[in-house]
Design an enzyme around this catalytic site. Sequence first.
Site, PDB file in Angstrom:
ATOM      1  N   GLY A 102      11.715  -2.169   1.219  1.00 24.46           N
ATOM      2  CA  GLY A 102      10.649  -1.897   0.249  1.00 24.46           C
ATOM      3  C   GLY A 102      11.091  -0.740  -0.629  1.00 24.46           C
ATOM      4  N   VAL A 117      12.675  -6.921  12.637  1.00 30.90           N
ATOM      5  CA  VAL A 117      12.699  -5.860  13.652  1.00 30.90           C
ATOM      6  C   VAL A 117      11.531  -6.047  14.615  1.00 30.90           C
ATOM      7  CG1 VAL A 117      12.578  -3.354  14.016  1.00 30.90           C
ATOM      8  CG2 VAL A 117      13.673  -4.253  11.956  1.00 30.90           C
ATOM      9  N   GLU A 155      -8.192  -1.838  -8.435  1.00 30.52           N
ATOM     10  CA  GLU A 155      -7.203  -2.526  -9.285  1.00 30.52           C
ATOM     11  C   GLU A 155      -7.406  -4.043  -9.230  1.00 30.52           C
ATOM     12  OE1 GLU A 155      -3.273  -0.836  -8.415  1.00 30.52           O
ATOM     13  OE2 GLU A 155      -3.645   0.560 -10.058  1.00 30.52           O
ATOM     14  N   GLN A 191       5.250   5.500  -5.068  1.00 32.63           N
ATOM     15  CA  GLN A 191       5.929   6.667  -5.662  1.00 32.63           C
ATOM     16  C   GLN A 191       6.400   7.626  -4.570  1.00 32.63           C
ATOM     17  OE1 GLN A 191       4.530  10.538  -8.101  1.00 32.63           O
ATOM     18  NE2 GLN A 191       3.486   8.710  -8.769  1.00 32.63           N
TER      19      GLN A 191
HETATM   20  P1  NAD Z   1      -7.875   2.869   0.888  1.00 36.79           P
HETATM   21  O1  NAD Z   1      -7.950   3.403   2.276  1.00 36.79           O
HETATM   22  O2  NAD Z   1      -7.376   3.742  -0.186  1.00 36.79           O
HETATM   23  O3  NAD Z   1      -9.340   2.329   0.439  1.00 36.79           O
HETATM   24  C1  NAD Z   1     -10.179   1.572   1.293  1.00 36.79           C
HETATM   25  C2  NAD Z   1     -11.633   1.736   0.863  1.00 36.79           C
HETATM   26  O4  NAD Z   1     -12.446   0.934   1.725  1.00 36.79           O
HETATM   27  C3  NAD Z   1     -12.135   3.178   0.982  1.00 36.79           C
HETATM   28  O5  NAD Z   1     -12.752   3.556  -0.226  1.00 36.79           O
HETATM   29  C4  NAD Z   1     -13.142   3.120   2.138  1.00 36.79           C
HETATM   30  O6  NAD Z   1     -14.243   4.006   1.972  1.00 36.79           O
HETATM   31  C5  NAD Z   1     -13.622   1.667   2.072  1.00 36.79           C
HETATM   32  N1  NAD Z   1     -14.146   1.197   3.367  1.00 36.79           N
HETATM   33  C6  NAD Z   1     -13.590   1.398   4.591  1.00 36.79           C
HETATM   34  N2  NAD Z   1     -14.377   0.824   5.555  1.00 36.79           N
HETATM   35  C7  NAD Z   1     -15.423   0.239   4.916  1.00 36.79           C
HETATM   36  C8  NAD Z   1     -16.553  -0.511   5.347  1.00 36.79           C
HETATM   37  N3  NAD Z   1     -16.775  -0.797   6.640  1.00 36.79           N
HETATM   38  N4  NAD Z   1     -17.438  -0.936   4.416  1.00 36.79           N
HETATM   39  C9  NAD Z   1     -17.235  -0.674   3.100  1.00 36.79           C
HETATM   40  N5  NAD Z   1     -16.180   0.014   2.634  1.00 36.79           N
HETATM   41  C10 NAD Z   1     -15.277   0.477   3.531  1.00 36.79           C
HETATM   42  O7  NAD Z   1      -6.999   1.540   1.015  1.00 36.79           O
HETATM   43  P2  NAD Z   1      -6.317   0.640  -0.118  1.00 36.79           P
HETATM   44  O8  NAD Z   1      -7.133   0.630  -1.364  1.00 36.79           O
HETATM   45  O9  NAD Z   1      -6.021  -0.650   0.575  1.00 36.79           O
HETATM   46  O10 NAD Z   1      -4.976   1.373  -0.424  1.00 36.79           O
HETATM   47  C11 NAD Z   1      -3.981   1.490   0.598  1.00 36.79           C
HETATM   48  C12 NAD Z   1      -2.980   2.573   0.256  1.00 36.79           C
HETATM   49  O11 NAD Z   1      -2.190   2.184  -0.871  1.00 36.79           O
HETATM   50  C13 NAD Z   1      -3.664   3.886  -0.108  1.00 36.79           C
HETATM   51  O12 NAD Z   1      -2.921   4.928   0.450  1.00 36.79           O
HETATM   52  C14 NAD Z   1      -3.586   3.901  -1.612  1.00 36.79           C
HETATM   53  O13 NAD Z   1      -3.544   5.201  -2.134  1.00 36.79           O
HETATM   54  C15 NAD Z   1      -2.293   3.136  -1.902  1.00 36.79           C
HETATM   55  N6  NAD Z   1      -2.366   2.479  -3.218  1.00 36.79           N
HETATM   56  C16 NAD Z   1      -2.008   3.204  -4.312  1.00 36.79           C
HETATM   57  C17 NAD Z   1      -2.079   2.629  -5.576  1.00 36.79           C
HETATM   58  C18 NAD Z   1      -1.678   3.444  -6.779  1.00 36.79           C
HETATM   59  O14 NAD Z   1      -1.111   4.526  -6.622  1.00 36.79           O
HETATM   60  N7  NAD Z   1      -1.984   2.967  -8.006  1.00 36.79           N
HETATM   61  C19 NAD Z   1      -2.518   1.315  -5.726  1.00 36.79           C
HETATM   62  C20 NAD Z   1      -2.881   0.586  -4.586  1.00 36.79           C
HETATM   63  C21 NAD Z   1      -2.805   1.197  -3.327  1.00 36.79           C
END
Ligand code: NAD
Length: 394
Positions: free
Chosen positions: A10, A77, A165, A311
């Site tokens: 990755g 793995v 997104e 990043q």
């Molecule tokens: P996340 O953990 O950032 O978001 C999950 C969301 O689901 C949270 O807002 C949380 O409050 C909500 N949630 C959790 N349990 C819930 C429930 N039972 N009911 C309702 N809502 C609930 O996860 P993600 O969006 O999958 O992102 C994963 C990782 O990838 C993160 O670290 C993120 O920063 C990263 N990411 C970054 C980018 C970027 O930099 N542009 C884009 C996509 C993902």
Amino acid sequence: MAHILILGAGYGGLRTARELAKHASSDTKIDLVNDSELHVEKTGLHTIAAGTRKADAISFKITDVIPSKVNFIKATVSNIDVDNKKVSFSDHDDMTYDYVVVALGFRSEDFGLEGASENALILESVKTAEKIYDTIEKNISNYKTSNDPADLSIVVCGAGFTGIEMLGELVDSTQVLKAKYNVPDITVTCLEKATSILPMFDSELAKYAVNYLTNHGINIITGADIKKINKGSVEYQMGDDTKEVKANSIVWTVGVSGSDVIKDSGFDARRNRVMTTSYLNLEDHPEAFFIGDDSAMIPEGQDRPLPTTGQLATAQGTITAQNIANAINDKPLVKFDYKSKGTVASLGQNHGIAELPNKMKFRGHIASFMKHMSADVGIFEVAGLKTTFRKGTL
Ligand code: NAD
């Protein structure tokens, strides 16, 4: 001769391999292992899930982008034994190493929530992303015969980065699907447990994103704690009330964990993330490096690990390569001192929000341009200029 085994191609693994090829002496053996011949830009998976891009746009062949000094091995793995410096595979003979880099990425996390793994569509690979789009399209096309409003209803669970997104892309693609199948309005609902969203952005930018999405017909419900996923509906708690949204397309973007190989190998970890030193290796096994989604590192003077992003994984790959080359040459290791280039979230292909480290804020088309640019820089860092021209979005 030192043998370096990099697990995962990755952002982190590929960057480590490319940088090591530059730093390491000619007698160093560098093996890069991945369970598929393709590198996937996982930060673009939501575009496949919403149908705004095709899988080929975010994937490229690993052997096309690695330097000749790096040997690619397609294998899966299953276990990492740091005491015996040995890695096992489900489809390959065991391999030993002098240095190992664990960069096996993430998996979707369901937190054991009832019905989630059976009835919601997870987003963690090209295959699962394509399944999401296929389901959305199949349900919408089915409406003409079923007349079931749930066929025109999409629920996105979680309004984290991925959820937001994904909603942005759905603004664009639901219009296309509505016209293609000549159906009434398609309903998109997002359920989020927290009472405010996008806390990593300045509140004005977060508000802009919410307004953009709601003005384009997305229904964002905050303070909605999802309790159960049924076939065809999502149950959630709001205060004392239990509510339900009916939908035949339920997309799960509620968070991620590191690779299950971490748990299966018996590492002490939280959500499959191993705590590393500031050199990105293990205190008691300095030859073992953990980066990206499989690692957690708390920067000096802070009390929480850095949030995982593509990043971050790429930046960790750069330092890991440097540290392994230094260790081989008996030079001191360097600490990982992360300087974020900024935070950007897309709202579809032409809109977005962005915030630079100096707090400068951008919204709309310019932020979208910055998002495309940061994606292209990401490709350049792991795959070089030729692939950036071929696969970049600008
Ligand atoms: P996340 O953990 O950032 O978001 C999950 C969301 O689901 C949270 O807002 C949380 O409050 C909500 N949630 C959790 N349990 C819930 C429930 N039972 N009911 C309702 N809502 C609930 O996860 P993600 O969006 O999958 O992102 C994963 C990782 O990838 C993160 O670290 C993120 O920063 C990263 N990411 C970054 C980018 C970027 O930099 N542009 C884009 C996509 C993902």
